[in-house]
Scaffold this motif. Sequence first.
Motif, PDB file in Angstrom:
ATOM      1  N   HIS A 338       0.867  -1.164   0.000  1.00  0.00           N
ATOM      2  CA  HIS A 338       0.000   0.000   0.000  1.00  0.00           C
ATOM      3  C   HIS A 338       0.907   1.218   0.000  1.00  0.00           C
ATOM      4  CE1 HIS A 338      -4.473  -0.580   1.271  1.00  0.00           C
ATOM      5  NE2 HIS A 338      -4.327  -0.286   0.011  1.00  0.00           N
ATOM      6  N   ILE A 339       0.881   1.970  -1.097  1.00  0.00           N
ATOM      7  CA  ILE A 339       1.801   3.094  -1.270  1.00  0.00           C
ATOM      8  C   ILE A 339       1.023   4.406  -1.190  1.00  0.00           C
ATOM      9  CG2 ILE A 339       3.484   4.139  -2.830  1.00  0.00           C
ATOM     10  CD1 ILE A 339       3.750   1.284  -4.092  1.00  0.00           C
ATOM     11  N   PRO A 340       1.253   5.207  -0.160  1.00  0.00           N
ATOM     12  CA  PRO A 340       0.548   6.487  -0.045  1.00  0.00           C
ATOM     13  C   PRO A 340       0.950   7.473  -1.150  1.00  0.00           C
ATOM     14  CG  PRO A 340       1.407   5.790   2.085  1.00  0.00           C
ATOM     15  CD  PRO A 340       2.039   4.906   1.044  1.00  0.00           C
ATOM     16  N   VAL A 341      -0.046   8.191  -1.662  1.00  0.00           N
ATOM     17  CA  VAL A 341       0.178   9.254  -2.650  1.00  0.00           C
ATOM     18  C   VAL A 341      -0.744  10.423  -2.297  1.00  0.00           C
ATOM     19  CG1 VAL A 341       0.818   7.683  -4.526  1.00  0.00           C
ATOM     20  CG2 VAL A 341      -1.584   8.330  -4.218  1.00  0.00           C
ATOM     21  N   ILE A 342      -0.451  11.568  -2.890  1.00  0.00           N
ATOM     22  CA  ILE A 342      -1.351  12.721  -2.751  1.00  0.00           C
ATOM     23  C   ILE A 342      -2.336  12.681  -3.913  1.00  0.00           C
ATOM     24  CG2 ILE A 342      -1.527  15.251  -2.699  1.00  0.00           C
ATOM     25  CD1 ILE A 342       1.477  15.209  -1.769  1.00  0.00           C
ATOM     26  N   GLY A 343      -3.613  12.833  -3.610  1.00  0.00           N
ATOM     27  CA  GLY A 343      -4.626  12.889  -4.645  1.00  0.00           C
ATOM     28  C   GLY A 343      -5.231  14.274  -4.711  1.00  0.00           C
ATOM     29  N   VAL A 344      -5.332  14.841  -5.923  1.00  0.00           N
ATOM     30  CA  VAL A 344      -5.917  16.166  -6.115  1.00  0.00           C
ATOM     31  C   VAL A 344      -6.966  16.087  -7.213  1.00  0.00           C
ATOM     32  CG1 VAL A 344      -3.806  17.348  -5.379  1.00  0.00           C
ATOM     33  CG2 VAL A 344      -4.160  16.843  -7.819  1.00  0.00           C
ATOM     34  N   LYS A 345      -7.860  17.061  -7.247  1.00  0.00           N
ATOM     35  CA  LYS A 345      -8.881  17.088  -8.283  1.00  0.00           C
ATOM     36  C   LYS A 345      -8.236  17.154  -9.663  1.00  0.00           C
ATOM     37  CE  LYS A 345     -13.232  19.296  -9.578  1.00  0.00           C
ATOM     38  NZ  LYS A 345     -14.212  20.369  -9.307  1.00  0.00           N
ATOM     39  N   ILE A 365      -7.217  20.166   3.293  1.00  0.00           N
ATOM     40  CA  ILE A 365      -7.047  18.734   3.060  1.00  0.00           C
ATOM     41  C   ILE A 365      -7.963  17.927   3.971  1.00  0.00           C
ATOM     42  CG2 ILE A 365      -4.634  19.095   2.400  1.00  0.00           C
ATOM     43  CD1 ILE A 365      -3.836  17.655   4.988  1.00  0.00           C
ATOM     44  N   VAL A 366      -8.220  16.699   3.555  1.00  0.00           N
ATOM     45  CA  VAL A 366      -8.967  15.748   4.374  1.00  0.00           C
ATOM     46  C   VAL A 366      -8.083  14.511   4.534  1.00  0.00           C
ATOM     47  CG1 VAL A 366     -10.143  14.744   2.362  1.00  0.00           C
ATOM     48  CG2 VAL A 366     -11.121  14.434   4.628  1.00  0.00           C
ATOM     49  N   LEU A 367      -8.102  13.924   5.724  1.00  0.00           N
ATOM     50  CA  LEU A 367      -7.310  12.727   5.999  1.00  0.00           C
ATOM     51  C   LEU A 367      -8.185  11.617   6.563  1.00  0.00           C
ATOM     52  CD1 LEU A 367      -4.112  14.258   7.696  1.00  0.00           C
ATOM     53  CD2 LEU A 367      -4.396  13.580   5.311  1.00  0.00           C
ATOM     54  N   GLY A 368      -7.721  10.413   6.446  1.00  0.00           N
ATOM     55  CA  GLY A 368      -8.417   9.298   7.074  1.00  0.00           C
ATOM     56  C   GLY A 368      -8.260   9.351   8.577  1.00  0.00           C
ATOM     57  N   ASP A 369      -9.262   8.848   9.290  1.00  0.00           N
ATOM     58  CA  ASP A 369      -9.211   8.807  10.746  1.00  0.00           C
ATOM     59  C   ASP A 369      -8.147   7.792  11.180  1.00  0.00           C
ATOM     60  OD1 ASP A 369      -9.587   8.459  13.455  1.00  0.00           O
ATOM     61  OD2 ASP A 369     -11.774   8.403  13.346  1.00  0.00           O
ATOM     62  N   PRO A 370      -7.093   8.216  11.854  1.00  0.00           N
ATOM     63  CA  PRO A 370      -6.010   7.288  12.212  1.00  0.00           C
ATOM     64  C   PRO A 370      -6.428   6.194  13.192  1.00  0.00           C
ATOM     65  CG  PRO A 370      -5.699   9.411  13.289  1.00  0.00           C
ATOM     66  CD  PRO A 370      -6.820   9.595  12.313  1.00  0.00           C
ATOM     67  N   LYS A 371      -7.571   6.376  13.840  1.00  0.00           N
ATOM     68  CA  LYS A 371      -8.039   5.370  14.802  1.00  0.00           C
ATOM     69  C   LYS A 371      -8.669   4.165  14.111  1.00  0.00           C
ATOM     70  CE  LYS A 371      -8.910   8.704  18.504  1.00  0.00           C
ATOM     71  NZ  LYS A 371      -9.954   9.315  19.398  1.00  0.00           N
ATOM     72  N   VAL A 372      -9.158   4.375  12.889  1.00  0.00           N
ATOM     73  CA  VAL A 372      -9.882   3.274  12.235  1.00  0.00           C
ATOM     74  C   VAL A 372      -9.411   2.954  10.818  1.00  0.00           C
ATOM     75  CG1 VAL A 372     -11.989   3.585  13.588  1.00  0.00           C
ATOM     76  CG2 VAL A 372     -11.716   4.853  11.450  1.00  0.00           C
ATOM     77  N   VAL A 373      -8.675   3.877  10.176  1.00  0.00           N
ATOM     78  CA  VAL A 373      -8.286   3.673   8.776  1.00  0.00           C
ATOM     79  C   VAL A 373      -6.760   3.652   8.659  1.00  0.00           C
ATOM     80  CG1 VAL A 373      -8.603   4.479   6.417  1.00  0.00           C
ATOM     81  CG2 VAL A 373     -10.324   5.011   8.120  1.00  0.00           C
ATOM     82  N   PRO A 374      -6.186   2.577   8.110  1.00  0.00           N
ATOM     83  CA  PRO A 374      -4.728   2.505   7.974  1.00  0.00           C
ATOM     84  C   PRO A 374      -4.108   3.688   7.227  1.00  0.00           C
ATOM     85  CG  PRO A 374      -5.673   0.330   7.631  1.00  0.00           C
ATOM     86  CD  PRO A 374      -6.831   1.290   7.744  1.00  0.00           C
ATOM     87  N   ILE A 375      -4.799   4.183   6.178  1.00  0.00           N
ATOM     88  CA  ILE A 375      -4.242   5.312   5.439  1.00  0.00           C
ATOM     89  C   ILE A 375      -4.207   6.570   6.312  1.00  0.00           C
ATOM     90  CG2 ILE A 375      -6.455   6.001   4.414  1.00  0.00           C
ATOM     91  CD1 ILE A 375      -2.919   6.254   2.841  1.00  0.00           C
TER      92      ILE A 375
END
Length: 490
Positions: A338-345, A365-375
């Motif tokens: 699983h490779i993190p990247v930046i996503g833009v419109k 920006i919006v991020l995944g909730d670190p408590k429940v989402v690995p990303i």
Amino acid sequence: MLKFLYVLVFIFLFTSSGWAKDVITVYSGAGMRKPMDKIGRAFEKKYGVSVRYNYAGSNTLLSQMELTKKGDCYMPGATMYIEKAKEKGFVDYEKPVAYHIPVIVVPEGNPANIKSLKDLIKPGVKVILGDPKAAACGKIAKKILEKNKIYDEVQKNVIATAATVNELVVYMCMGQADASIIWKASLLGTEDKTDIIEIPKKENMIKVIPIGRLTFSKHKKIAKRFVDFVASSEGKNIFKECGFTAYSSKKYGSSTGKKIMLYSGAGLMETMNILGAKFEKEHGVKVVYNYAGAGHLLSQMEITQQGDIFIPGALFTFNKAKEKGFIEPGSERLVAYHIPVIGVKKDNPANITCLEDLARPGIKIVLGDPKVVPIGRAAEKILKDAGIRNKVNIVSRASEEPQLVIAVSEGIVDAAIFWRSSLWELRDRIDIIEISKEQNCIKTIPIGVLTFSKDKDSAKDFCNYVVSRKGKKIWEENGYIVYPNPKYKK
């Protein structure tokens, strides 16, 4: 005298060192005699192992196994019998092979003018059926007649029952009855003595023929090899030559009635849907999915103690599941990165080109909730290590990765950090900005069987399929880098 001693020594070595030919015993439904005899010869030629068969009705064989606790493989005429064997703890490995298709058989020329199931209730029609207590073909005939609500009426015309399908074939070839219900493949070679009347699919009950390894086998590895050989393309071709339809077929479907439940990270949804559909087609096991953030899935498993497989987006939650005793020892497989990247419109209206641009004034920006989402956890670490965690403007948190997609593609925010694979099919809506390896936090996707799975064999088969050559190709087609890859080794 010396020559005689050499002969004795040779005989001793031959019988005690394993040179003597191994023999396995296979309990097989009588209706599969033709293909199984050929398969036995082919297996012996290829592997040097002799195959001894015990042919009888499927239920009769089950009773024999229960009594003797001996033998190596079991091949009944329908999955129902192998499920019974599994319930008794007799089978620990199995595969689907072919279809048993019931048909109405009549003597050549069809003297009683039988055209459908309902014609079996006509006055004066003589019917012979398999014994439902002994033979799979007898049990299925009873179920078909019950399904069509004519069983009691047909019973009035039944003049005899047979313990095996082969006995039925003999009776019909001799013209001792007007009709019977028999497996289609069992009639191969009787075309000059019998005619076949197909039963419409809606009225019929087509069965899958399985083969399984017996738990009390004294030749476990050879028995497994035999099961695999029977279910291989070579084995299935022999079944085709003998009039069977090999498993699986679009016409007859691929389900064996089995079902496994998969807990999967929401970001893996598209790939897992494809893998599940392919697995069901090849193995006949239906995959039911539960998609959510990995943390939520772990909580559900803890409450319900149900399900068969767990595949989160990273090792962090998987290891938590292991600590709780939820992962079957030895079942863990590493799948892909699983490779993190930046996503833009699309067309990148905010002109974001690197990680540091996320900290520019006015960038939302919006991020995944670190408590429940690995990303979410990966994004937190990336921003913290880059020294910009407290400089970025995080306007919201998402509990599942698909929520990040909506926020970015609809222009609600300027950017988000995703798994690269999650954007692979969305490149017409979202542009990908790579994060340098030095700044990134690349994760490995694991998969494992749950300790409370009720079908560990099917669950293990699915895990193995996911990391097989076929499985890896599907991962790659969906934008993943499969494990292992030297570039991403730590």
